[in-house]
Design an enzyme around this catalytic site. Sequence first.
Site, PDB file in Angstrom:
ATOM      1  N   CYS A  65      -0.439   6.616  10.015  1.00  0.00           N
ATOM      2  CA  CYS A  65       0.652   6.328  10.311  1.00  0.00           C
ATOM      3  C   CYS A  65       0.077   4.235  10.871  1.00  0.00           C
ATOM      4  O   CYS A  65      -0.633   4.922  11.778  1.00  0.00           O
ATOM      5  CB  CYS A  65       1.648   6.755  11.311  1.00  0.00           C
ATOM      6  SG  CYS A  65       2.091   8.247  10.608  1.00  0.00           S
ATOM      7  N   LEU A 121      11.234   7.118  17.996  1.00  0.00           N
ATOM      8  CA  LEU A 121      11.869   6.816  19.476  1.00  0.00           C
ATOM      9  C   LEU A 121      11.110   5.952  20.364  1.00  0.00           C
ATOM     10  O   LEU A 121      10.886   4.768  20.884  1.00  0.00           O
ATOM     11  CB  LEU A 121      12.217   8.233  19.291  1.00  0.00           C
ATOM     12  CG  LEU A 121      13.561   8.079  20.409  1.00  0.00           C
ATOM     13  CD1 LEU A 121      14.679   7.162  20.675  1.00  0.00           C
ATOM     14  CD2 LEU A 121      14.076   8.946  21.670  1.00  0.00           C
ATOM     15  N   CYS A 173       3.201   8.377   0.628  1.00  0.00           N
ATOM     16  CA  CYS A 173       4.193   7.770   1.687  1.00  0.00           C
ATOM     17  C   CYS A 173       4.247   6.517   1.002  1.00  0.00           C
ATOM     18  O   CYS A 173       2.972   5.905   0.545  1.00  0.00           O
ATOM     19  CB  CYS A 173       3.289   7.709   2.992  1.00  0.00           C
ATOM     20  SG  CYS A 173       3.881   6.791   4.140  1.00  0.00           S
ATOM     21  N   CYS A 195       7.414  -6.616   7.319  1.00  0.00           N
ATOM     22  CA  CYS A 195       8.395  -5.814   8.123  1.00  0.00           C
ATOM     23  C   CYS A 195       8.809  -7.049   9.386  1.00  0.00           C
ATOM     24  O   CYS A 195       7.330  -7.538  10.225  1.00  0.00           O
ATOM     25  CB  CYS A 195       7.593  -4.466   8.364  1.00  0.00           C
ATOM     26  SG  CYS A 195       8.841  -3.410   9.843  1.00  0.00           S
ATOM     27  N   CYS A 255       2.289  -1.559  15.861  1.00  0.00           N
ATOM     28  CA  CYS A 255       2.011  -1.237  14.396  1.00  0.00           C
ATOM     29  C   CYS A 255       1.559  -2.897  13.749  1.00  0.00           C
ATOM     30  O   CYS A 255       2.226  -3.562  13.749  1.00  0.00           O
ATOM     31  CB  CYS A 255       3.472  -0.791  13.989  1.00  0.00           C
ATOM     32  SG  CYS A 255       3.599  -0.654  12.553  1.00  0.00           S
ATOM     33  N   GLU A 260       0.500  -1.516  -0.155  1.00  0.00           N
ATOM     34  CA  GLU A 260      -0.084  -0.367   0.158  1.00  0.00           C
ATOM     35  C   GLU A 260       1.126   1.327   0.033  1.00  0.00           C
ATOM     36  O   GLU A 260       1.904   1.349   0.704  1.00  0.00           O
ATOM     37  CB  GLU A 260      -0.885   0.071   1.047  1.00  0.00           C
ATOM     38  CG  GLU A 260      -1.899  -1.123   1.139  1.00  0.00           C
ATOM     39  CD  GLU A 260      -2.809  -0.855   2.629  1.00  0.00           C
ATOM     40  OE1 GLU A 260      -4.249  -1.866   2.632  1.00  0.00           O
ATOM     41  OE2 GLU A 260      -2.722  -0.248   3.912  1.00  0.00           O
ATOM     42  N   CYS A 308       6.986  -3.871  15.788  1.00  0.00           N
ATOM     43  CA  CYS A 308       6.490  -2.870  16.806  1.00  0.00           C
ATOM     44  C   CYS A 308       5.491  -3.173  16.924  1.00  0.00           C
ATOM     45  O   CYS A 308       4.460  -3.485  16.577  1.00  0.00           O
ATOM     46  CB  CYS A 308       6.514  -1.624  16.033  1.00  0.00           C
ATOM     47  SG  CYS A 308       8.483  -1.114  15.677  1.00  0.00           S
ATOM     48  N   GLY A 320       7.175  -1.960   5.839  1.00  0.00           N
ATOM     49  CA  GLY A 320       8.681  -2.142   6.006  1.00  0.00           C
ATOM     50  C   GLY A 320       9.396  -1.093   6.607  1.00  0.00           C
ATOM     51  O   GLY A 320       9.326   0.002   7.345  1.00  0.00           O
TER      52      GLY A 320
END
Length: 337
Positions: free
Chosen positions: A329, A211, A101, A108, A115, A88, A112, A155
């Site tokens: 995001c 971070l 984007c 990935c 995500c 995407e 995290c 990714g």
Amino acid sequence: MTDIYGITYGKLKAKLTEIGEKPSRADIIFPAIYSETPTAIAELTLKKETTEKLSGIFYTGELECMKVLTSETADKYLFALGDGNTVESVLMKHEFGYNVCVSTQVGCNMGCAFCMSGKLKKRRDLTVSEMTEQLLAIRRISGKKITGISIMGIGEPLENISNVLDFVDIAMYPKGFDIGIKHITLSTCGLVPKIYELADSRTPVNLAISLHAPYDELREKIMPVTKKYRTAEVIEAAKYYSEKNNRRITFEYVMLDGVNDSDECAQQLSGLLKGMNAYVNLIRYNDTGNTAFRCSPHERIMGFYDVLKKNGIGVTMRRELGASVNAACGQLSANCQ
Ligand code: SAH
């Protein structure tokens, strides 16, 4: 046969020389294949013999667009790759222009906790042409001039750094997309050696670092990459990047209710970034269907913001784009829902 959208201008010149053609032919080929109505290799205004030779080596590839979800602030595109995988990309509509984007991998592996993209195991890196063709397809379908790129789709871009650098080279080509280096931002979860590599590369684009926590113990819980690269090492690498390239670094910080949003975290974050040419970009947590996390309440985000401000740390709030089409995001996956 090679997809010409994966070849940089420099590499095309070298290839032309290799096949006994003038390298300056690249100055005809590149503007033609990157024009708003791209020319096929066979249609190039070159000697017949040359186009025939080139047609035997190159083709102009394209991604198949399976779906587009549109909203006022962002459009989300689902693309099928040649091998049946999907990725995407998002067109973000800012007042100042249109930013794409771009995804850099199928899935990935960074894992995290908050995500959605991390829920898909990485299948492979995207090729250079698969990244360039995200721009080409979005420009063609939307009819918009792309003015900036965020390398922060699905990714971890620094795991695929060599392809990403070639893609950046192509995006910057003046008679093509002509996107300036200051309008290209790459976001990484903090692969330390690759941050140095990017810093020393020909195209040190704007750097954003995810971070999300100011110390190892907490960061480890939400970002497993911390086990490999400690927070202090990430900060050191960011300092190097900033000093070497005279750039302001962005630190992304997603606001997770009760996890990383206390005043104490804000104090620690201030200590960590003190004196750096950097600022913090606070991001609202976008729902991914993961019940373990909620976005911090607005007042808490403002409280956190105020602590950073008082400590003299630059801080902004990321504008919310694309949430209504699950294109914000952390919401990109592989099925465009
Ligand atoms: N792998 C890169 C780029 C992809 S993600 C990186 O880690 O930086 C782009 C940004 O969105 C990162 O800062 C990421 O941590 C953040 N993000 C991921 N999930 C999110 C969510 N659910 N809500 C808000 N931001 C999220």
